[in-house]
Design a protein around this motif. Structure first.
Motif, PDB file in Angstrom:
ATOM      1  N   ASP C 262      63.910  18.075 104.656  1.00 33.80           N
ATOM      2  CA  ASP C 262      64.571  16.818 104.264  1.00 33.80           C
ATOM      3  C   ASP C 262      66.007  17.140 103.871  1.00 33.80           C
ATOM      4  O   ASP C 262      66.285  17.591 102.756  1.00 33.80           O
ATOM      5  CB  ASP C 262      63.827  16.181 103.071  1.00 33.80           C
ATOM      6  N   ILE C 263      66.908  16.921 104.807  1.00 33.18           N
ATOM      7  CA  ILE C 263      68.306  17.318 104.626  1.00 33.18           C
ATOM      8  C   ILE C 263      68.989  16.422 103.576  1.00 33.18           C
ATOM      9  O   ILE C 263      68.932  15.205 103.655  1.00 33.18           O
ATOM     10  CB  ILE C 263      69.053  17.216 105.985  1.00 33.18           C
ATOM     11  N   PHE C 264      69.613  17.066 102.591  1.00 28.57           N
ATOM     12  CA  PHE C 264      70.344  16.325 101.559  1.00 28.57           C
ATOM     13  C   PHE C 264      71.686  15.815 102.089  1.00 28.57           C
ATOM     14  O   PHE C 264      72.340  16.474 102.894  1.00 28.57           O
ATOM     15  CB  PHE C 264      70.661  17.232 100.362  1.00 28.57           C
ATOM     16  N   PHE C 265      72.100  14.664 101.623  1.00 26.54           N
ATOM     17  CA  PHE C 265      73.454  14.187 101.891  1.00 26.54           C
ATOM     18  C   PHE C 265      73.885  13.299 100.727  1.00 26.54           C
ATOM     19  O   PHE C 265      73.055  12.857  99.938  1.00 26.54           O
ATOM     20  CB  PHE C 265      73.523  13.421 103.228  1.00 26.54           C
ATOM     21  N   LYS C 275      67.847  12.732 104.243  1.00 29.80           N
ATOM     22  CA  LYS C 275      67.892  11.944 105.473  1.00 29.80           C
ATOM     23  C   LYS C 275      66.505  11.504 105.908  1.00 29.80           C
ATOM     24  O   LYS C 275      66.330  10.405 106.412  1.00 29.80           O
ATOM     25  CB  LYS C 275      68.562  12.766 106.583  1.00 29.80           C
TER      26      LYS C 275
ATOM     27  N   ASN D 104      64.095  20.791 100.634  1.00 27.76           N
ATOM     28  CA  ASN D 104      62.659  20.923 100.363  1.00 27.76           C
ATOM     29  C   ASN D 104      62.327  21.872  99.207  1.00 27.76           C
ATOM     30  O   ASN D 104      61.162  22.144  98.944  1.00 27.76           O
ATOM     31  CB  ASN D 104      61.882  21.341 101.618  1.00 27.76           C
ATOM     32  N   VAL D 311      73.805  19.771 100.470  1.00 25.60           N
ATOM     33  CA  VAL D 311      74.923  19.499  99.553  1.00 25.60           C
ATOM     34  C   VAL D 311      74.841  20.459  98.372  1.00 25.60           C
ATOM     35  O   VAL D 311      73.800  21.052  98.104  1.00 25.60           O
ATOM     36  CB  VAL D 311      74.908  18.042  99.012  1.00 25.60           C
TER      37      VAL D 311
END
Lengths: 360, 360, 360, 360
Positions: C262-265, C275, D104, D311
């Motif tokens: 789960d890629i952070f942004f 995402k 994750n 991030v």
């Protein structure tokens, strides 16, 4: 949280002038036949209006059991829910006081804690709550009786009259068949103290002594759940309780280590006992098989029928003159309450050894 | 269970003559800078050998922190694990006593409870355990100090000498800047009592008074987790404690309801206070913003250096003559222990309002 | 113990065919205005007889509140006691079965655990108990709504029909305004499965998906009280629950670590988001601010209307043919129950940050 | 709180790269002889570096026991304190990542919860914590073995390879002497999945199945402490766990009520059993004497050795490329962890019937 106990857990609810008091008794062993007559007798002992010494509020405290018991009165092992309807609520008596912080009551602190309160009769802070404990405690007393355990409690001080000799006997003669008798002439002095206070619109404090007979050695946990620490926590939950002591108690420093050594000996029945009982039946937080006894001291009833200066919730000075019913010595009605809580605590410690899961 | 507290929970372990004492402090807020010098000072106050009044056992109690703190001394919010190695263990001093039930000790009851025990120095029942509490309590004291809360404790009785005047002051003059000063001449009488007992191979009891200043109104729960009930449970966990009382305490019945009414007034700073403090800062189980004070009474040290009759684990009569180091008044060393537990209980009640989760 | 929760604690009682169900909600914040209409709607959703899909037992579930609430419907902060009378009890329907161990029911295990049981309608093991949870959960839902938190639940499988696409959407499109819509044509297949089972006197299992929107990041504890572990414990308390999964759940191994990262942004509103939402809104046991979702799978209703072979309490073989009302898919009625428990768990985690004691 | 269990309670501490991990086991019965060799074997099974399938971090995990055990290895009944020093800490490997929120992982949520974190190796969120559980679980396993209870666990899925047949056997043939054997050719496919992920710098999820044999009927509580609910809570505490199911589990809706009725019969030894075991040995939350089995599904290891976008704590976009050691499938090392927790939960339920207080 409004819960007491780990293996036998009582959770309660109820405001003095709300629809009902009630509770849930969780962990009570299955297959136990309840004696409802005994139960009602215990409840009646606590009831106001039972003598001139206590408030004339008339409550017919008949618990309704809603679960956990078969129609034949046998416990199921599931939680026992019960309620006691509140009656005879002179709520209007309290209307003038909705905004006033009565001295030594919990009005101010409840407002500080919750931001609002049920001012009628003290709401949740009323000693009315103790009826829940007596219901649960009466069941515990019955269960304990089947194990040979007997709990007694008695008033041993009222106002400035004190029956110190009882503790002395409990310490020095632990092997006689002591029960908690207070001589009639002493009881009379207690009554005089209380009635004088009543006449004067004043109130007095008192002390309740409790004795637990028949407990085996080995109950209690060594550090933070000492047998007497659990008793202390329970007893200090009673309205107006100010002191808890067990065995020699607060007088401990009056005796030197040698003077108060409870000497062990082997009795004719081969069990190990102590000659005296300064320890009050508990050593290192664990029962030693001797009788357990302790004292709880109560302050005078906060409500008095004379004018008192105080403030209202805006902080303005007001004069308070309580009206209506009046209980000049809360310690009198605390006698069955102390017994009930002692039964709950004792049963909580005993349950793991006797009940619950099938033994492999 | 060997745990104290709900929101701030201390869980401990350790036998007096085992490899180490230790504990886990769970729920301590993150981001707090620990003052390790203060911590060590508190530990040293409790340490034996610090004066002629206490046992000469030499312990260098340096806790090793194993988790929950960054290398820079900042708490992480995760559990703080610590150990204190046991040193100076004269285990052989106890070898003769492995089978003997010492009077007023927990030897017999531990055997009854567990079937075996570590007889060296009392094992788990030793007051050595309290070093764990002082470590945790010192952290709590630091945290409380940042909220303006200060806890003091002092010896107010030793043997038959008693400094009753302190309680009177705490009740009657709650607004003066009272701190727990005991006049030097009184302290001297305490020392004399203790030294005489020591010379005679005997021991004496005592009393510790504790004062909590700076608490806001509104802390505590109304029924079974009353502020003072939690204090009572904690204090009665201390070795040799026999009585707990708060505010006017056991002397409550000496005053009538009118005499002991804590009259409310609005102070110049607009806060509501009481003129006297019979209540000890707690009403209905909830703090009222006034100073909180309570007393804990301790029995004499069970170990005395004279011959005592007792039995061994076979129930045979034996004569016991304790040897070695001797602490003639456990109440002396209980002074920092009472303070530590008071800090833990207070912080447990305060945490929910100041820490934990992000506020939405 | 029959309790759920630490800061908000529900304790319940009640046998299916006893006088009443009921519970105590402890720790509910004071000063909250209850919407009793909303409450009744939630209760009615759970009620049997509300559609052809569920049992025709008619219950009028009107909770009576006995404490903790002013006459104006404002919470007092004190425990909220409530009862719901049991009506429409066809106890005689069960008389033949008093001695029979019904397959997949809790008859045999209750006898093994307690030595006796209330055989009428399953007694304590009946799903009737869940009405207590819905009462408490409805209060929690209202409270959560005032914090911007919304909980939904929906049936996502019935028998062999499964709406897998919903989870895919929850994972892949967490930023669209997803709500838990199941297309009508899918719902129809669910109904067909259930009605077929009903016609055949058989039953089917199902699955409930639940979504919690609006929770902040930072709720949950790192080790044994992880947010999802508390959810799991609560959900596995529901009758017939066989599986709990959150986020990608049991399908986790279908994706590699890179595929399911789960890629952070940083979103346009400056908050950190992911995402995708394989994590289901929880990472390391702590909420991350994304929507939380989980699934609970239920087995088919144990009661079927065909003959089944079994034994009685003497161990003798008997043939059982259930009569009377029949709920062919317990999952249908579990939909509001899952929501109620989710609300209780969520509020339990949130309370410390918003309520309780005065902040210093 | 970092505690698991009621009657047997494990409380733990430790950051991955702090001085030590450790814990306190409270409530362990006295008089039990510990087999330290068995203990070490269990610990070694969990240890990284034991095969090519797992991370090459070399830990020599030798617990030091500090209390609760005599020098002869006999438990005292008092709390068992233990620590395991952390070694081989390549803390510098993590220095670059101190500010980065790894996808994750629990980096972001710990910061949200606590405001700071120990970034080295995940700190408290590291699976390093599970070594504490394996120490405690190994003691529990030994104790359970003396009661005839045996717990096994095995890997039953890795990546997209799944050995579904095992559950089918457990359900359909509960009376054969099933143990948790996975055929070698299946194991090989698991290894291939894992090694391929490793080569690609990727990771895979997996599933662990656990079987408890030898439990009597009657363990578990009916409502919120159902046997399987306690198992679920414990299992969902394991790092990376995403799903818990018992008995037929998530496949429950694939079978109708009649198809999945576990028919009771009386066996030749006069005990009541079921012909099939869809129930997984638990009915109504209480054990029925049949084998208990359940599955825990784990997500892929969050750490992968490919570049991932993410991030930092300022919310700025960064690219992360993990270095160093790599455990491509956490489920492999979870096998002994599942067993350890199952042992702790089971013993927690069993203790009241076998230990603790003297029976009157």
């Amino acid at each position: 949280m409004n819960s007491l106990g780990k293996n036998l857990r009582l959770t309660t609810f109820g405001e003095s002038h709300g629809p009902a008091m009630g509770g849930i008794i969780d962990g009570f062993p299955p297959g136990f036949k309840i004696d409802f007559e005994f139960l009602q007798e215990e409840i009646d002992k606590r009831r106001p209006g039972s003598s001139a010494l206590v408030t004339q509020r008339k409550e017919e405290d008949k618990p309704e059991f809603l679960s956990g018991i078969t129609s034949g009165g046998i416990t199921l092992g599931t939680p026992i829910g019960f309620i006691i309807r509140n009656k005879d609520q002179h709520s209007r008596d309290y209307a003038d006081m909705s905004d006033i912080y009565r001295p030594n009551h919990a009005d101010y602190t409840y407002d500080a804690r919750y931001g609002l309160r049920d001012y009628r009769g003290g709401g949740r802070s009323s000693a009315r709550e103790t009826v829940n404990w007596v219901v649960a405690g009466a069941l515990a007393c019955q269960w304990l009786a089947t194990k040979g355990i007997k709990i007694e409690s008695v008033l041993t001080a009222a106002g400035q009259k004190d029956y110190n000799q009882l503790k002395e006997k409990l310490i020095q003669s632990p092997h006689s068949q002591i029960s908690l008798q207070v001589p009639q002439e002493i009881q009379k002095t207690f009554e005089e103290e209380i009635m004088r206070a009543k006449r004067e619109g004043d109130s007095v404090g008192g002390r309740v002594t409790c004795l637990i007979n028949g407990l085996p050695a080995g109950l209690g946990n060594p550090i933070f759940s000492k047998f007497h620490a659990s008793l202390a926590q329970a007893m200090m939950s009673i309205n107006a309780a100010k002191a808890f002591e067990y065995g020699v108690g607060k007088e401990a420093p009056m005796f030197s280590g040698i003077q108060s050594a409870d000497i062990f000996f082997t009795d004719t029945d081969k069990t190990i006992k102590t000659k005296t009982n300064f320890s009050g039946g508990i050593q290192g937080g664990i029962t030693n098989g001797m009788p357990i006894f302790f004292d709880v001291t109560f302050k005078p009833t906060p409500t008095v029928l004379q004018e008192l200066e105080t403030v209202n919730s805006s902080g303005n000075k007001v004069t308070l003159k309580a009206k209506g019913r009046h209980d000049p010595c809360v310690a009198v009605r605390a006698v069955p309450v102390v017994k009930a809580l002692a039964a709950l605590v004792t049963m909580d410690f005993l349950i793991p050894s006797t009940e619950a899961y099938p033994v492999i």
